[in-house]
Motif scaffolding. Sequence first.
Motif, mmCIF file in Angstrom:
data_model
loop_
_atom_site.group_PDB
_atom_site.id
_atom_site.type_symbol
_atom_site.label_atom_id
_atom_site.label_comp_id
_atom_site.label_asym_id
_atom_site.label_seq_id
_atom_site.Cartn_x
_atom_site.Cartn_y
_atom_site.Cartn_z
ATOM 1 N N ASP A 8 166.986 118.614 34.340
ATOM 2 C CA ASP A 8 167.844 117.846 33.635
ATOM 3 C C ASP A 8 166.987 117.539 32.468
ATOM 4 N N GLU A 49 168.892 123.974 44.803
ATOM 5 C CA GLU A 49 169.207 122.807 43.951
ATOM 6 C C GLU A 49 167.776 122.636 43.175
ATOM 7 N N HIS A 92 167.374 120.620 40.519
ATOM 8 C CA HIS A 92 167.538 119.315 39.856
ATOM 9 C C HIS A 92 167.092 119.224 38.462
ATOM 10 N N GLU A 140 168.509 122.598 30.332
ATOM 11 C CA GLU A 140 169.939 121.668 30.683
ATOM 12 C C GLU A 140 170.258 121.465 32.060
ATOM 13 N N ASN A 141 170.290 122.581 32.870
ATOM 14 C CA ASN A 141 170.938 122.453 34.153
ATOM 15 C C ASN A 141 170.320 123.619 35.019
ATOM 16 N N ASP A 142 170.540 123.347 36.239
ATOM 17 C CA ASP A 142 170.027 124.440 37.311
ATOM 18 C C ASP A 142 170.488 125.968 36.951
#
Length: 176
Positions: free
Chosen positions: A133, A129, A131, A108-110
């Motif tokens: 997604d 980061e 990135h 879902e996210n970092d």
Amino acid sequence: MSANTDATPPPGPFDDVFGANAAYIEEFSLTGLKPLAARGLALVTCMDSRIEPLDMLGLKPGDAKILRNAGARVTDDTLRTLVLAVYLLGVERVLVLPHTRCKMASVENDDVVHDLIMSEYGVDTRSLEFHTDNDQLGALKHDLERIRHHPLLPKGLPVAGAIYDVDSGKVTPTGL
């Protein structure tokens, strides 16, 4: 303390690739290849080792500038490289090509990645980061827009997105 009488160094972690280079140089044929993208293409794709960027698009060495990173994301560094490629290396069009079954598109996210690396390896990666997604098409659309609207890239630069299927080899344009 005993002296090592064997003059041969112990095997190293890169011996296989350096050894393979010896065979490669025997048939090396790229001498004199110009540093320009002969077909005017920049390809942004993932670092995944299942991807053969030249073969899958009918390209040969010298045809394109290949930019690879985790998830085929258009990061600030990717944009910097595209600016250089457009103005100095013959790039006239950009294809952004993520792929199916990508690890960077499976979370879902970092924060998920940071937590996984911390719990598995004890390394705090929050300064990075990644990135990630899990909306791969949404991320691709965002990345294409970053290129299209970058103030240092020419207006009207042809930019397209496609998805590479790692199980079939098929490249499917997205129309984004």
